[in-house]
Motif scaffolding. Structure first.
Motif, PDB file in Angstrom:
ATOM      1  N   UNK A 281       0.843  -1.190   0.000  1.00 30.65           N
ATOM      2  CA  UNK A 281       0.000   0.000   0.000  1.00 30.65           C
ATOM      3  C   UNK A 281       0.878   1.240   0.000  1.00 30.65           C
ATOM      4  N   UNK A 282       0.394   2.286  -0.617  1.00 31.99           N
ATOM      5  CA  UNK A 282       1.077   3.571  -0.618  1.00 31.99           C
ATOM      6  C   UNK A 282       0.047   4.641  -0.275  1.00 31.99           C
ATOM      7  N   UNK A 283       0.528   5.694   0.385  1.00 33.21           N
ATOM      8  CA  UNK A 283      -0.370   6.730   0.878  1.00 33.21           C
ATOM      9  C   UNK A 283       0.178   8.120   0.616  1.00 33.21           C
ATOM     10  N   UNK A 284      -0.748   9.038   0.505  1.00 32.00           N
ATOM     11  CA  UNK A 284      -0.358  10.447   0.459  1.00 32.00           C
ATOM     12  C   UNK A 284       0.201  10.840   1.822  1.00 32.00           C
ATOM     13  N   UNK A 285       1.131  11.766   1.820  1.00 32.51           N
ATOM     14  CA  UNK A 285       1.736  12.217   3.074  1.00 32.51           C
ATOM     15  C   UNK A 285       0.677  12.752   4.048  1.00 32.51           C
ATOM     16  N   UNK A 286      -0.363  13.319   3.503  1.00 35.56           N
ATOM     17  CA  UNK A 286      -1.392  13.932   4.339  1.00 35.56           C
ATOM     18  C   UNK A 286      -2.182  12.922   5.179  1.00 35.56           C
ATOM     19  N   UNK A 287      -2.148  11.653   4.783  1.00 34.57           N
ATOM     20  CA  UNK A 287      -2.920  10.634   5.510  1.00 34.57           C
ATOM     21  C   UNK A 287      -2.046   9.520   6.059  1.00 34.57           C
ATOM     22  N   UNK A 288      -0.789   9.526   5.725  1.00 37.50           N
ATOM     23  CA  UNK A 288       0.108   8.444   6.127  1.00 37.50           C
ATOM     24  C   UNK A 288       0.143   8.320   7.647  1.00 37.50           C
TER      25      UNK A 288
END
Length: 118
Positions: A58-65
């Protein structure tokens, strides 16, 4: 016919949690990567995160990581977005989408609305 139907949105207080679901049908759910995208009122689309075919990456935007988690249940043909420690800036219409390896997003759900407010 490819269908993606999101559910689970609603009103939650800051610091609270929600779990969004995306029910998939009309295609081999276990054979494609999937993604979540959101759009806050008056703003453009923002990628939230993605999950690979196997569900192992999985990969996430920094804003939600560190606050959001994506997972998938192949047996149920369902994609999930677990959202914890919600902030007012997380309020948005959340879409799940299918990722085509060649072209990117090729199908979108209709979205589910998340409101974060006290």
């Amino acid at each position: 016919e490819v269908q993606l139907v999101e559910s689970g949105g609603g009103l939650v207080q800051p610091g609270g949690s929600l779990r969004l679901s995306c029910a998939a049908s009309g295609f081999a759910f276990g054979s494609v990567a999937m993604t979540w995208v959101r759009q806050a009122p008056g703003k453009g689309l923002e990628w939230v995160g993605s999950i690979n075919i196997e569900g192992s990456t999985t990969t996430y935007a920094d804003s939600v990581k560190g606050r959001f988690t994506i997972c998938r249940d192949i047996a149920k043909n369902t994609l999930y977005l677990q959202m914890d420690s919600l902030k007012p800036e997380d309020a948005a219409l959340y879409y799940c989408a299918r990722l085509n390896r060649a072209t990117g997003v090729d199908y979108w759900g209709g979205g589910t609305l998340v409101d974060v407010s006290s």
